[in-house]
Design a protein around this motif. Structure first.
Motif, PDB file in Angstrom:
ATOM      1  N   LYS A   1     133.450  16.712  36.152  1.00  8.98           N
ATOM      2  CA  LYS A   1     133.696  18.051  36.663  1.00  8.98           C
ATOM      3  C   LYS A   1     134.404  18.867  35.582  1.00  8.98           C
ATOM      4  O   LYS A   1     135.382  18.425  34.987  1.00  8.98           O
ATOM      5  CB  LYS A   1     134.539  17.968  37.920  1.00  8.98           C
ATOM      6  N   LEU A   2     133.923  20.063  35.360  1.00 12.08           N
ATOM      7  CA  LEU A   2     134.478  20.938  34.329  1.00 12.08           C
ATOM      8  C   LEU A   2     135.626  21.766  34.902  1.00 12.08           C
ATOM      9  O   LEU A   2     135.621  22.107  36.089  1.00 12.08           O
ATOM     10  CB  LEU A   2     133.397  21.878  33.800  1.00 12.08           C
ATOM     11  N   PRO A   3     136.592  22.122  34.065  1.00 17.51           N
ATOM     12  CA  PRO A   3     137.669  22.989  34.521  1.00 17.51           C
ATOM     13  C   PRO A   3     137.127  24.359  34.944  1.00 17.51           C
ATOM     14  O   PRO A   3     136.064  24.798  34.483  1.00 17.51           O
ATOM     15  CB  PRO A   3     138.566  23.128  33.288  1.00 17.51           C
ATOM     16  N   ALA A   4     137.863  25.031  35.802  1.00 17.92           N
ATOM     17  CA  ALA A   4     137.463  26.366  36.267  1.00 17.92           C
ATOM     18  C   ALA A   4     137.270  27.298  35.077  1.00 17.92           C
ATOM     19  O   ALA A   4     138.041  27.258  34.115  1.00 17.92           O
ATOM     20  CB  ALA A   4     138.523  26.925  37.202  1.00 17.92           C
ATOM     21  N   GLY A   5     136.254  28.121  35.166  1.00 17.78           N
ATOM     22  CA  GLY A   5     135.983  29.089  34.103  1.00 17.78           C
ATOM     23  C   GLY A   5     135.158  28.546  32.958  1.00 17.78           C
ATOM     24  O   GLY A   5     134.872  29.250  32.001  1.00 17.78           O
ATOM     25  N   SER A   6     134.743  27.279  33.052  1.00 15.40           N
ATOM     26  CA  SER A   6     133.941  26.673  31.985  1.00 15.40           C
ATOM     27  C   SER A   6     132.480  27.092  32.119  1.00 15.40           C
ATOM     28  O   SER A   6     132.010  27.433  33.198  1.00 15.40           O
ATOM     29  CB  SER A   6     134.030  25.155  32.053  1.00 15.40           C
ATOM     30  N   LEU A   7     131.774  27.047  31.013  1.00 17.76           N
ATOM     31  CA  LEU A   7     130.339  27.331  30.987  1.00 17.76           C
ATOM     32  C   LEU A   7     129.625  26.150  30.348  1.00 17.76           C
ATOM     33  O   LEU A   7     130.096  25.582  29.363  1.00 17.76           O
ATOM     34  CB  LEU A   7     130.047  28.583  30.160  1.00 17.76           C
ATOM     35  N   LEU A   8     128.464  25.813  30.927  1.00 21.70           N
ATOM     36  CA  LEU A   8     127.626  24.770  30.370  1.00 21.70           C
ATOM     37  C   LEU A   8     126.207  25.324  30.302  1.00 21.70           C
ATOM     38  O   LEU A   8     125.623  25.698  31.315  1.00 21.70           O
ATOM     39  CB  LEU A   8     127.655  23.520  31.253  1.00 21.70           C
ATOM     40  N   LEU A   9     125.680  25.434  29.093  1.00 20.01           N
ATOM     41  CA  LEU A   9     124.341  25.973  28.888  1.00 20.01           C
ATOM     42  C   LEU A   9     123.474  24.921  28.219  1.00 20.01           C
ATOM     43  O   LEU A   9     123.940  24.181  27.343  1.00 20.01           O
ATOM     44  CB  LEU A   9     124.383  27.206  27.985  1.00 20.01           C
ATOM     45  N   THR A  10     122.214  24.875  28.623  1.00 15.31           N
ATOM     46  CA  THR A  10     121.227  24.066  27.917  1.00 15.31           C
ATOM     47  C   THR A  10     120.212  25.044  27.338  1.00 15.31           C
ATOM     48  O   THR A  10     119.693  25.903  28.051  1.00 15.31           O
ATOM     49  CB  THR A  10     120.528  23.068  28.863  1.00 15.31           C
ATOM     50  N   LEU A  11     119.966  24.918  26.048  1.00 16.25           N
ATOM     51  CA  LEU A  11     119.097  25.857  25.335  1.00 16.25           C
ATOM     52  C   LEU A  11     117.878  25.121  24.799  1.00 16.25           C
ATOM     53  O   LEU A  11     117.964  23.972  24.377  1.00 16.25           O
ATOM     54  CB  LEU A  11     119.854  26.485  24.165  1.00 16.25           C
ATOM     55  N   ASP A  12     116.748  25.844  24.777  1.00 19.12           N
ATOM     56  CA  ASP A  12     115.566  25.263  24.130  1.00 19.12           C
ATOM     57  C   ASP A  12     115.614  25.576  22.641  1.00 19.12           C
ATOM     58  O   ASP A  12     116.575  26.162  22.137  1.00 19.12           O
ATOM     59  CB  ASP A  12     114.282  25.745  24.805  1.00 19.12           C
ATOM     60  N   GLU A  13     114.553  25.181  21.932  1.00 15.13           N
ATOM     61  CA  GLU A  13     114.551  25.359  20.470  1.00 15.13           C
ATOM     62  C   GLU A  13     114.588  26.810  20.035  1.00 15.13           C
ATOM     63  O   GLU A  13     114.971  27.114  18.904  1.00 15.13           O
ATOM     64  CB  GLU A  13     113.342  24.650  19.843  1.00 15.13           C
ATOM     65  N   GLU A  14     114.263  27.743  20.908  1.00 18.75           N
ATOM     66  CA  GLU A  14     114.276  29.173  20.567  1.00 18.75           C
ATOM     67  C   GLU A  14     115.571  29.860  20.999  1.00 18.75           C
ATOM     68  O   GLU A  14     115.717  31.061  20.840  1.00 18.75           O
ATOM     69  CB  GLU A  14     113.072  29.865  21.206  1.00 18.75           C
ATOM     70  N   GLY A  15     116.510  29.083  21.540  1.00 15.02           N
ATOM     71  CA  GLY A  15     117.777  29.662  21.975  1.00 15.02           C
ATOM     72  C   GLY A  15     117.718  30.301  23.340  1.00 15.02           C
ATOM     73  O   GLY A  15     118.586  31.088  23.693  1.00 15.02           O
ATOM     74  N   GLN A  16     116.689  29.952  24.136  1.00 14.76           N
ATOM     75  CA  GLN A  16     116.584  30.478  25.500  1.00 14.76           C
ATOM     76  C   GLN A  16     117.283  29.521  26.453  1.00 14.76           C
ATOM     77  O   GLN A  16     117.223  28.301  26.303  1.00 14.76           O
ATOM     78  CB  GLN A  16     115.129  30.658  25.912  1.00 14.76           C
ATOM     79  N   VAL A  17     117.938  30.107  27.454  1.00 14.67           N
ATOM     80  CA  VAL A  17     118.683  29.319  28.436  1.00 14.67           C
ATOM     81  C   VAL A  17     117.697  28.670  29.394  1.00 14.67           C
ATOM     82  O   VAL A  17     116.877  29.348  30.024  1.00 14.67           O
ATOM     83  CB  VAL A  17     119.671  30.218  29.211  1.00 14.67           C
ATOM     84  N   ILE A  18     117.787  27.331  29.490  1.00 18.89           N
ATOM     85  CA  ILE A  18     116.943  26.630  30.464  1.00 18.89           C
ATOM     86  C   ILE A  18     117.777  26.095  31.633  1.00 18.89           C
ATOM     87  O   ILE A  18     117.233  25.734  32.659  1.00 18.89           O
ATOM     88  CB  ILE A  18     116.107  25.515  29.807  1.00 18.89           C
ATOM     89  N   SER A  19     119.098  26.056  31.461  1.00 23.96           N
ATOM     90  CA  SER A  19     119.997  25.772  32.586  1.00 23.96           C
ATOM     91  C   SER A  19     121.378  26.319  32.252  1.00 23.96           C
ATOM     92  O   SER A  19     121.745  26.435  31.074  1.00 23.96           O
ATOM     93  CB  SER A  19     120.060  24.273  32.902  1.00 23.96           C
ATOM     94  N   ARG A  20     122.087  26.647  33.336  1.00 21.69           N
ATOM     95  CA  ARG A  20     123.435  27.200  33.162  1.00 21.69           C
ATOM     96  C   ARG A  20     124.291  26.752  34.319  1.00 21.69           C
ATOM     97  O   ARG A  20     123.845  26.752  35.459  1.00 21.69           O
ATOM     98  CB  ARG A  20     123.385  28.731  33.124  1.00 21.69           C
ATOM     99  N   ARG A  21     125.525  26.358  34.023  1.00 24.10           N
ATOM    100  CA  ARG A  21     126.515  26.039  35.047  1.00 24.10           C
ATOM    101  C   ARG A  21     127.754  26.830  34.728  1.00 24.10           C
ATOM    102  O   ARG A  21     128.221  26.772  33.598  1.00 24.10           O
ATOM    103  CB  ARG A  21     126.860  24.544  35.072  1.00 24.10           C
ATOM    104  N   PRO A  22     128.327  27.590  35.632  1.00 18.52           N
ATOM    105  CA  PRO A  22     127.852  27.768  36.991  1.00 18.52           C
ATOM    106  C   PRO A  22     126.494  28.455  36.993  1.00 18.52           C
ATOM    107  O   PRO A  22     126.175  29.244  36.112  1.00 18.52           O
ATOM    108  CB  PRO A  22     128.923  28.620  37.661  1.00 18.52           C
ATOM    109  N   SER A  23     125.756  28.129  38.006  1.00 21.28           N
ATOM    110  CA  SER A  23     124.378  28.595  38.097  1.00 21.28           C
ATOM    111  C   SER A  23     124.305  30.110  38.233  1.00 21.28           C
ATOM    112  O   SER A  23     125.071  30.717  38.964  1.00 21.28           O
ATOM    113  CB  SER A  23     123.707  27.942  39.304  1.00 21.28           C
TER     114      SER A  23
END
Length: 176
Positions: A1-23
């Motif tokens: 579990k991430l601390p409040a206010g954290s961001l988690l992004l998954t990027l493809d090879e072109e730098g496009q967001v394919i997932s983000r938390r918080p959603s």
């Protein structure tokens, strides 16, 4: 579990967001900002950046899997305050402890100076003034020990005793 206010992004090879938390569906498929691209490019070297929401976050990124299978990058940003909060609290506790120790040391020095030195010196001064004014039966009242003030008290008491004895002898000689 991430601390409040954290961001988690998954990027493809072109730098496009394919997932983000918080959603946030509005991010899916969008290219990340230039600042986020710089973060992703730093590979595993953490860096602090201030985001559009005004929060300073410590960011780190890592490639996911071998390059032959994927070219995804995971980007995580944790608020700087969350990371440094415990360290700051520990620092405040240490500073408070240091301040208390310093205060106790100052009180001990004051008490030691007052009780162990000044009171005894005042007693020596009163005894010396009393002897100087002719009261040869005066004694310091300080126990005779091995430290310097006790040695001075012993010398002053012996001097007063010797002067008192001489005055008694003189009075006897004059009375004959």
């Amino acid at each position: 579990k991430l601390p409040a206010g954290s961001l988690l992004l998954t990027l493809d090879e072109e730098g496009q967001v394919i997932s983000r938390r918080p959603s946030d569906p509005g991010w899916f498929g969008k290219k990340i900002r230039e600042a986020d691209a710089r973060i992703a490019a730093t590979a595993s070297t953490p860096a602090v950046f201030t985001d559009d929401d005004g929060v300073s976050r410590l960011y780190a990124s890592a490639k996911v899997g071998p390059a032959s299978l994927s070219n995804y990058t995971v980007l995580i940003g944790v608020p700087e305050g969350e990371i440094l909060g415990d360290a700051r609290r520990s620092q405040l506790v240490a500073l408070a402890g240091f301040g208390l120790t310093l205060l106790l040391a100052a009180l001990a020095a004051w008490w030691g100076g007052e009780v162990l030195i000044l009171r005894r010196l005042r007693s020596l001064g009163r005894a010396a003034n009393s002897i100087a004014s002719g009261s040869l039966s005066t004694r310091t009242g300080i126990p005779h020990g091995r430290e310097e003030i006790s040695q001075l008290a012993r010398a002053l008491d012996e001097m007063a005793h010797n002067l008192e004895q001489r005055e008694i002898e003189r009075d006897r000689a004059e009375a004959k």
